[in-house]
Design a protein around this motif. Structure first.
Motif, PDB file in Angstrom:
ATOM      1  N   THR A 130       8.496   9.897   9.102  1.00  0.00           N
ATOM      2  CA  THR A 130       8.209   8.580   9.891  1.00  0.00           C
ATOM      3  C   THR A 130       9.508   7.879  10.361  1.00  0.00           C
ATOM      4  OG1 THR A 130       7.794   7.550   7.692  1.00  0.00           O
ATOM      5  CG2 THR A 130       6.082   8.300   8.682  1.00  0.00           C
ATOM      6  N   ASP A 131       9.345   7.059  11.217  1.00  0.00           N
ATOM      7  CA  ASP A 131      10.598   6.389  11.682  1.00  0.00           C
ATOM      8  C   ASP A 131      11.305   5.719  10.458  1.00  0.00           C
ATOM      9  OD1 ASP A 131       9.080   5.206  14.954  1.00  0.00           O
ATOM     10  OD2 ASP A 131      10.102   7.121  14.058  1.00  0.00           O
ATOM     11  N   SER A 132      10.572   5.215   9.680  1.00  0.00           N
ATOM     12  CA  SER A 132      11.054   4.402   8.405  1.00  0.00           C
ATOM     13  C   SER A 132      12.159   5.186   7.915  1.00  0.00           C
ATOM     14  CB  SER A 132      10.016   3.860   7.197  1.00  0.00           C
ATOM     15  OG  SER A 132       9.360   4.736   6.721  1.00  0.00           O
ATOM     16  N   GLU A 176       0.857  -0.980  -0.114  1.00  0.00           N
ATOM     17  CA  GLU A 176      -0.232  -0.249  -0.051  1.00  0.00           C
ATOM     18  C   GLU A 176       0.812   1.313   0.065  1.00  0.00           C
ATOM     19  OE1 GLU A 176      -4.098  -1.778   2.392  1.00  0.00           O
ATOM     20  OE2 GLU A 176      -2.793  -0.044   3.206  1.00  0.00           O
ATOM     21  N   ARG A 177       0.233   2.429  -0.435  1.00  0.00           N
ATOM     22  CA  ARG A 177       0.953   3.536  -0.548  1.00  0.00           C
ATOM     23  C   ARG A 177       1.114   4.146   1.086  1.00  0.00           C
ATOM     24  NH1 ARG A 177      -0.820   7.917  -4.841  1.00  0.00           N
ATOM     25  NH2 ARG A 177      -0.937   5.800  -5.891  1.00  0.00           N
ATOM     26  N   GLU A 178       2.222   4.580   1.237  1.00  0.00           N
ATOM     27  CA  GLU A 178       2.384   4.908   2.698  1.00  0.00           C
ATOM     28  C   GLU A 178       3.044   6.536   2.612  1.00  0.00           C
ATOM     29  OE1 GLU A 178       5.628   3.470   4.781  1.00  0.00           O
ATOM     30  OE2 GLU A 178       6.799   2.916   3.056  1.00  0.00           O
ATOM     31  N   GLY A 179       2.761   7.282   3.546  1.00  0.00           N
ATOM     32  CA  GLY A 179       3.260   8.410   3.688  1.00  0.00           C
ATOM     33  C   GLY A 179       4.658   8.554   4.359  1.00  0.00           C
ATOM     34  N   ILE A 180       5.701   9.365   4.136  1.00  0.00           N
ATOM     35  CA  ILE A 180       7.083   9.180   4.714  1.00  0.00           C
ATOM     36  C   ILE A 180       7.403  10.479   5.407  1.00  0.00           C
ATOM     37  CG2 ILE A 180       7.865   7.040   3.531  1.00  0.00           C
ATOM     38  CD1 ILE A 180       9.183   8.608   1.609  1.00  0.00           C
ATOM     39  N   PHE A 207      16.098  10.561   5.187  1.00  0.00           N
ATOM     40  CA  PHE A 207      15.524  11.288   4.089  1.00  0.00           C
ATOM     41  C   PHE A 207      15.164  12.756   4.756  1.00  0.00           C
ATOM     42  CE2 PHE A 207      13.357   7.452   1.617  1.00  0.00           C
ATOM     43  CZ  PHE A 207      14.615   6.908   1.465  1.00  0.00           C
ATOM     44  N   THR A 208      15.108  13.529   3.754  1.00  0.00           N
ATOM     45  CA  THR A 208      14.601  15.000   4.257  1.00  0.00           C
ATOM     46  C   THR A 208      14.094  15.520   3.281  1.00  0.00           C
ATOM     47  OG1 THR A 208      16.755  16.194   3.622  1.00  0.00           O
ATOM     48  CG2 THR A 208      16.722  15.322   6.020  1.00  0.00           C
ATOM     49  N   ILE A 209      13.085  16.612   3.664  1.00  0.00           N
ATOM     50  CA  ILE A 209      12.257  17.467   2.784  1.00  0.00           C
ATOM     51  C   ILE A 209      12.805  18.861   2.929  1.00  0.00           C
ATOM     52  CG2 ILE A 209      10.459  17.433   4.730  1.00  0.00           C
ATOM     53  CD1 ILE A 209       8.399  17.388   2.478  1.00  0.00           C
ATOM     54  N   ALA A 210      12.608  19.575   1.846  1.00  0.00           N
ATOM     55  CA  ALA A 210      13.021  20.850   1.980  1.00  0.00           C
ATOM     56  C   ALA A 210      12.279  21.413   0.811  1.00  0.00           C
ATOM     57  CB  ALA A 210      14.433  20.902   1.462  1.00  0.00           C
ATOM     58  N   ARG A 211      12.042  22.963   1.093  1.00  0.00           N
ATOM     59  CA  ARG A 211      10.843  23.558   0.260  1.00  0.00           C
ATOM     60  C   ARG A 211      11.875  24.851  -0.501  1.00  0.00           C
ATOM     61  NH1 ARG A 211       5.728  25.728   2.705  1.00  0.00           N
ATOM     62  NH2 ARG A 211       7.288  27.123   4.011  1.00  0.00           N
ATOM     63  N   ASN A 212      11.526  25.235  -1.661  1.00  0.00           N
ATOM     64  CA  ASN A 212      12.009  26.289  -2.187  1.00  0.00           C
ATOM     65  C   ASN A 212      10.914  27.152  -2.755  1.00  0.00           C
ATOM     66  OD1 ASN A 212      13.131  28.205  -4.205  1.00  0.00           O
ATOM     67  ND2 ASN A 212      15.037  27.336  -4.392  1.00  0.00           N
ATOM     68  N   PRO A 216       1.380   6.343   9.558  1.00  0.00           N
ATOM     69  CA  PRO A 216       0.291   5.370   9.798  1.00  0.00           C
ATOM     70  C   PRO A 216      -1.038   6.107  10.253  1.00  0.00           C
ATOM     71  CG  PRO A 216       2.103   4.366  10.473  1.00  0.00           C
ATOM     72  CD  PRO A 216       2.445   5.836  10.075  1.00  0.00           C
ATOM     73  N   GLY A 217      -2.141   5.797   9.830  1.00  0.00           N
ATOM     74  CA  GLY A 217      -3.481   6.416  10.334  1.00  0.00           C
ATOM     75  C   GLY A 217      -3.869   7.473   9.835  1.00  0.00           C
ATOM     76  N   VAL A 218      -3.001   8.242   8.937  1.00  0.00           N
ATOM     77  CA  VAL A 218      -3.413   9.429   8.188  1.00  0.00           C
ATOM     78  C   VAL A 218      -3.992   9.067   6.714  1.00  0.00           C
ATOM     79  CG1 VAL A 218      -2.653  11.578   7.310  1.00  0.00           C
ATOM     80  CG2 VAL A 218      -1.465  10.692   9.456  1.00  0.00           C
ATOM     81  N   PRO A 219      -5.218   9.307   6.476  1.00  0.00           N
ATOM     82  CA  PRO A 219      -5.629   8.767   5.367  1.00  0.00           C
ATOM     83  C   PRO A 219      -5.368   9.805   4.108  1.00  0.00           C
ATOM     84  CG  PRO A 219      -7.344  10.198   6.542  1.00  0.00           C
ATOM     85  CD  PRO A 219      -6.043   9.839   7.566  1.00  0.00           C
ATOM     86  N   LEU A 220      -5.050   8.760   3.137  1.00  0.00           N
ATOM     87  CA  LEU A 220      -4.411   9.384   1.871  1.00  0.00           C
ATOM     88  C   LEU A 220      -5.286  10.471   1.399  1.00  0.00           C
ATOM     89  CD1 LEU A 220      -3.315   6.557  -0.134  1.00  0.00           C
ATOM     90  CD2 LEU A 220      -1.986   7.916   1.553  1.00  0.00           C
ATOM     91  N   VAL A 221      -6.698  10.529   1.670  1.00  0.00           N
ATOM     92  CA  VAL A 221      -7.584  11.415   1.175  1.00  0.00           C
ATOM     93  C   VAL A 221      -7.148  12.798   1.927  1.00  0.00           C
ATOM     94  CG1 VAL A 221      -9.362   9.860   0.496  1.00  0.00           C
ATOM     95  CG2 VAL A 221      -9.432  10.778   2.644  1.00  0.00           C
TER      96      VAL A 221
END
Length: 128
Positions: free
Chosen positions: A60-62, A43-47, A67-72, A108-113
């Motif tokens: 997430t712990d995984s 299944e698709r998972e958020g990270i 992994f890091t996220i950054a915005r420009n 986990p627990g956060v719906p994709l919608v």
């Protein structure tokens, strides 16, 4: 809002890759951004995600520590930097946006919608 991911490809174990998520038709400052992945047969998972207002991030712990996220904001683009990649990280990676997401939700627990707008995904393969 349109979202286009790019930067996927084949990388060796232990390598790094940076994915891009370009937004058009809307301003990044209005959207919480989430990165998701879907491995074959799973299944698709958020990270990771970033808040719309201050850009604070969650992971997430995984993927924490790798992994890091950054915005420009000038480029209306969000990046996913992936280090120390493992074969089990092979997946299609998706970027998604939630309007007015002052505090992003991910994991986990956060719906994709929760996220209204999605890109088409970019394939990442980690192998020798």
């Amino acid at each position: 809002l349109q979202i286009v991911e790019s930067g996927g490809g084949l990388v060796q174990p232990g390598g790094s890759l940076r994915l891009s998520c370009a937004l058009s038709g809307g301003t990044l400052a209005r959207y919480a951004i989430g990165w998701f992945r879907q491995a074959p047969g799973k299944e698709r998972e958020g990270i990771l995600c970033a808040n719309s207002n201050d850009g604070s991030t969650k992971s997430t712990d995984s993927v924490k520590g790798r992994f890091t996220i950054a915005r420009n904001r000038a480029k209306n683009t969000v990046y996913l930097q992936m280090n120390s990649l493992k074969p089990e990280n092979t997946a299609v990676y998706y970027c998604a946006a939630e309007a007015d997401g002052d505090e992003c939700l991910i994991g986990p627990g956060v719906p994709l919608v929760e996220y209204e707008y999605w890109g088409q995904g970019t394939q990442v393969a980690v192998a020798l």
